[in-house]
Write a protein that holds these residues in place. Structure first.
Motif, short mmCIF file in Angstrom:
data_model
loop_
_atom_site.label_atom_id
_atom_site.label_comp_id
_atom_site.label_asym_id
_atom_site.label_seq_id
_atom_site.Cartn_x
_atom_site.Cartn_y
_atom_site.Cartn_z
N PRO A 26 0.72 6.30 -11.21
CA PRO A 26 0.61 5.28 -10.04
C PRO A 26 1.72 4.16 -10.07
N LYS A 27 2.03 3.73 -11.37
CA LYS A 27 2.83 2.59 -11.40
C LYS A 27 4.12 2.95 -10.80
N TRP A 62 6.72 10.18 -0.37
CA TRP A 62 5.59 10.45 -1.16
C TRP A 62 5.82 11.83 -1.80
N ALA A 63 6.42 12.83 -0.98
CA ALA A 63 6.61 14.10 -1.63
C ALA A 63 7.26 14.16 -2.95
N PHE A 85 8.08 2.85 -6.40
CA PHE A 85 8.85 3.44 -5.62
C PHE A 85 8.91 3.47 -3.95
N GLY A 86 7.76 3.22 -3.80
CA GLY A 86 7.04 2.90 -2.44
C GLY A 86 7.76 1.52 -1.93
N THR A 87 7.31 0.53 -2.72
CA THR A 87 7.35 -0.92 -2.60
C THR A 87 8.90 -0.93 -2.31
N PRO A 129 0.75 -1.11 -0.08
CA PRO A 129 0.01 -0.05 -0.13
C PRO A 129 0.80 1.21 0.01
N LEU A 130 0.34 2.23 -0.78
CA LEU A 130 1.19 3.48 -0.44
C LEU A 130 1.29 4.15 0.62
N SER A 131 0.46 3.67 1.47
CA SER A 131 0.44 4.23 2.85
C SER A 131 1.59 3.92 3.83
N GLU A 132 2.19 3.03 3.10
CA GLU A 132 3.70 2.58 3.86
C GLU A 132 4.72 3.57 3.39
N MET A 133 4.33 4.39 2.74
CA MET A 133 5.53 5.55 2.22
C MET A 133 5.74 6.39 3.30
N TYR A 134 6.74 6.92 3.43
CA TYR A 134 6.94 8.21 4.58
C TYR A 134 6.59 9.36 3.78
#
Length: 219
Positions: A37-38, A29-30, A43-45, A20-25
């Motif tokens: 979205p890809k 995210w900035a 990037f986050g995962t 989930p993108l919510s796991e990014m700091y």
């Protein structure tokens, strides 16, 4: 998969699904909030993979941000590498007391269809081996493998030099007998422990529809 390619003292983490993108700091995210979205997911995962790997060293979770040359900025005392492609994300980390640098890259095990791209990433002297290897093992996309190997070489090179390395500045030889490769530098190499590095050595593996390559510069 890559734990077989990069054994201890290197620690790895990989996934075939995005988190989930919510796991990014927020700081991470900035950097990608305006990306497609890809790009946001990969990037986050891959950074979540890195945090998983770093936890084996007792390092608390924190943002992993790109620095100069887009290389990840690792915690003090750590070297590492990230890679992502469609359907795969992975991270590898080690302590600086064990390694000088580390390169890792994964690509789909699919041929490069654009001849212009092949000209861009390979030297004329490297191409005959691709034809020979394709006849030997047709299930491996050797052109994609040589691209991946050069990416791993660059990722190991940059922390030692803080300089760009072009695809045509290293001559790469693939050895199918033991799944290794050698990248002979065509430009002055970095000085490590008082010795000039003239070539990088690496390993590869093929599995789950991917080619994965790695370069380790040990102490």
């Amino acid at each position: 998969m890559i734990d077989k390619l990069l054994p201890a003292p290197i620690v790895t983490a990989e996934t075939f699904e995005d988190f989930p993108l919510s796991e990014m700091y927020p700081e991470e995210w900035a950097l990608v909030e305006n990306a497609v979205p890809k790009r946001q997911k990969e990037f986050g995962t891959v950074r979540a993979c890195a945090r998983t790997a770093l936890s084996h060293f007792g390092i608390a979770p924190a943002p992993i941000l790109p620095g100069p040359g887009r290389a990840p900025q690792w915690p003090d005392g750590i070297v590492g590498a990230l890679t992502h492609c469609n359907g795969y994300r992975a991270a590898a980390v080690a302590r600086t007391r064990d390694l000088h640098s580390l390169g890792l890259d994964a690509e789909p095990n699919q041929p490069i269809t654009d001849p212009g791209v092949l000209d861009l990433i390979t030297l004329p002297e490297e191409r005959p081996q691709l034809t020979r290897l394709a006849a030997l093992e047709p299930d491996v996309s050797w052109d994609r493998l040589i691209f991946s190997a050069k990416e791993s070489v660059y990722k190991a090179w940059y922390p030692l030099t803080s300089r760009w390395l072009d695809f045509h500045q290293a001559h790469l030889t693939l050895d199918p007998t033991d799944a290794t490769f050698t990248a002979r530098l065509l430009v002055p190499g970095p000085v490590v422990d008082g010795t000039t590095i003239e070539e990088f050595n690496g390993r590869w593996m093929v599995g789950a529809g991917f080619v994965v390559t790695a370069v380790v510069v040990g102490r």
